[in-house]
Design a protein around this motif. Sequence first.
Motif, PDB file in Angstrom:
ATOM      1  N   PHE A  11     -26.101   6.106  21.258  1.00 27.78           N
ATOM      2  CA  PHE A  11     -27.252   5.486  20.593  1.00 27.78           C
ATOM      3  C   PHE A  11     -27.096   5.547  19.073  1.00 27.78           C
ATOM      4  N   ASN A  34     -32.905  -3.088  25.884  1.00 21.62           N
ATOM      5  CA  ASN A  34     -32.887  -2.997  27.339  1.00 21.62           C
ATOM      6  C   ASN A  34     -31.840  -1.996  27.807  1.00 21.62           C
ATOM      7  N   ASP A  35     -32.217  -1.202  28.806  1.00 17.75           N
ATOM      8  CA  ASP A  35     -31.264  -0.261  29.396  1.00 17.75           C
ATOM      9  C   ASP A  35     -30.127  -1.043  30.058  1.00 17.75           C
ATOM     10  N   ILE A  36     -28.913  -0.542  29.884  1.00 19.99           N
ATOM     11  CA  ILE A  36     -27.733  -1.239  30.403  1.00 19.99           C
ATOM     12  C   ILE A  36     -27.663  -1.170  31.940  1.00 19.99           C
ATOM     13  N   ASN A  97     -36.170  12.132  29.294  1.00 14.50           N
ATOM     14  CA  ASN A  97     -35.323  13.159  29.908  1.00 14.50           C
ATOM     15  C   ASN A  97     -34.777  14.072  28.818  1.00 14.50           C
ATOM     16  N   VAL A 103     -31.963  16.334  32.876  1.00  9.23           N
ATOM     17  CA  VAL A 103     -30.772  15.503  33.122  1.00  9.23           C
ATOM     18  C   VAL A 103     -30.662  14.402  32.053  1.00  9.23           C
ATOM     19  N   ASP A 105     -28.575  12.393  29.470  1.00 12.52           N
ATOM     20  CA  ASP A 105     -27.167  12.014  29.282  1.00 12.52           C
ATOM     21  C   ASP A 105     -26.826  11.758  27.821  1.00 12.52           C
ATOM     22  N   VAL A 106     -27.745  11.143  27.092  1.00 12.76           N
ATOM     23  CA  VAL A 106     -27.452  10.755  25.703  1.00 12.76           C
ATOM     24  C   VAL A 106     -28.271  11.645  24.760  1.00 12.76           C
ATOM     25  N   HIS A 110     -34.708   9.368  23.350  1.00  9.61           N
ATOM     26  CA  HIS A 110     -35.032   8.023  23.834  1.00  9.61           C
ATOM     27  C   HIS A 110     -36.146   8.145  24.850  1.00  9.61           C
ATOM     28  N   HIS A 112     -37.775   6.129  27.900  1.00  6.37           N
ATOM     29  CA  HIS A 112     -37.623   5.019  28.841  1.00  6.37           C
ATOM     30  C   HIS A 112     -39.010   4.428  29.087  1.00  6.37           C
TER      31      HIS A 112
HETATM   32  P1  AMP Z   1     -30.840   9.720  29.982  1.00  8.07           P
HETATM   33  O1  AMP Z   1     -30.101  10.298  28.810  1.00  8.07           O
HETATM   34  O2  AMP Z   1     -30.398  10.314  31.283  1.00  8.07           O
HETATM   35  O3  AMP Z   1     -32.330   9.726  29.831  1.00  8.07           O
HETATM   36  O4  AMP Z   1     -30.455   8.176  30.106  1.00  8.07           O
HETATM   37  C1  AMP Z   1     -29.622   7.474  29.242  1.00  8.07           C
HETATM   38  C2  AMP Z   1     -29.830   6.004  29.541  1.00  8.07           C
HETATM   39  O5  AMP Z   1     -29.072   5.259  28.607  1.00  8.07           O
HETATM   40  C3  AMP Z   1     -29.386   5.562  30.940  1.00  8.07           C
HETATM   41  O6  AMP Z   1     -30.502   4.967  31.602  1.00  8.07           O
HETATM   42  C4  AMP Z   1     -28.267   4.555  30.663  1.00  8.07           C
HETATM   43  O7  AMP Z   1     -28.248   3.496  31.586  1.00  8.07           O
HETATM   44  C5  AMP Z   1     -28.605   4.098  29.256  1.00  8.07           C
HETATM   45  N1  AMP Z   1     -27.484   3.612  28.477  1.00  8.07           N
HETATM   46  C6  AMP Z   1     -26.285   4.207  28.278  1.00  8.07           C
HETATM   47  N2  AMP Z   1     -25.523   3.472  27.471  1.00  8.07           N
HETATM   48  C7  AMP Z   1     -26.258   2.385  27.127  1.00  8.07           C
HETATM   49  C8  AMP Z   1     -26.018   1.253  26.297  1.00  8.07           C
HETATM   50  N3  AMP Z   1     -24.850   1.074  25.660  1.00  8.07           N
HETATM   51  N4  AMP Z   1     -27.004   0.330  26.160  1.00  8.07           N
HETATM   52  C9  AMP Z   1     -28.175   0.505  26.808  1.00  8.07           C
HETATM   53  N5  AMP Z   1     -28.457   1.548  27.595  1.00  8.07           N
HETATM   54  C10 AMP Z   1     -27.513   2.477  27.755  1.00  8.07           C
END
Ligand code: AMP
Length: 127
Positions: A11, A34-36, A97, A103, A105-106, A110, A112
């Motif tokens: 991000f 938009n989420d990928i 998250n 859980v 990931d990034v 963010h 959602h």
């Molecule tokens: P989380 O960190 O688990 O809350 O979720 C990270 C979210 O980022 C997931 O729903 C992914 O699908 C989304 N995501 C990851 N890379 C990208 C991207 N390049 N563009 C848009 N969404 C992304």
Amino acid sequence: MAYSYDDTNIFARILRGEIPCSKVLETEHALAFNDIAPQAPHHVLVIPKGAYVNYDDFASNATDAEIIGFNRAIGEVIAQLNAAPGDGGLGYRLVANTGEAGVQDVPHLHVHILGGRVLGRMLPAAQ
Ligand code: AMP
């Protein structure tokens, strides 16, 4: 709590324009895209432009202007999606998250915004 921020996260790269996103809204303090890998008909991510790892980092360390701007941006996206139940929309869910239990990931805050269908109960039964 002071977190160290990894500015190589995906991000941060989107904010720097190094990789593209499907932009929904951009304001002084926030970007929405938009989420990928959408998990609902509406699945938008809203991120602050500042370097904050998660919600508690943001709530503790962001300026009032950043906090207001981020939350207003969430409201604007909900309005764009026509998701507000008071306006005849179906409703929506906000999720931030965080960390291992959440859980995440990034490691850039963010929120959602999920909607466009009935989403079911928030969590499966405890195991
Ligand atoms: P989380 O960190 O688990 O809350 O979720 C990270 C979210 O980022 C997931 O729903 C992914 O699908 C989304 N995501 C990851 N890379 C990208 C991207 N390049 N563009 C848009 N969404 C992304």
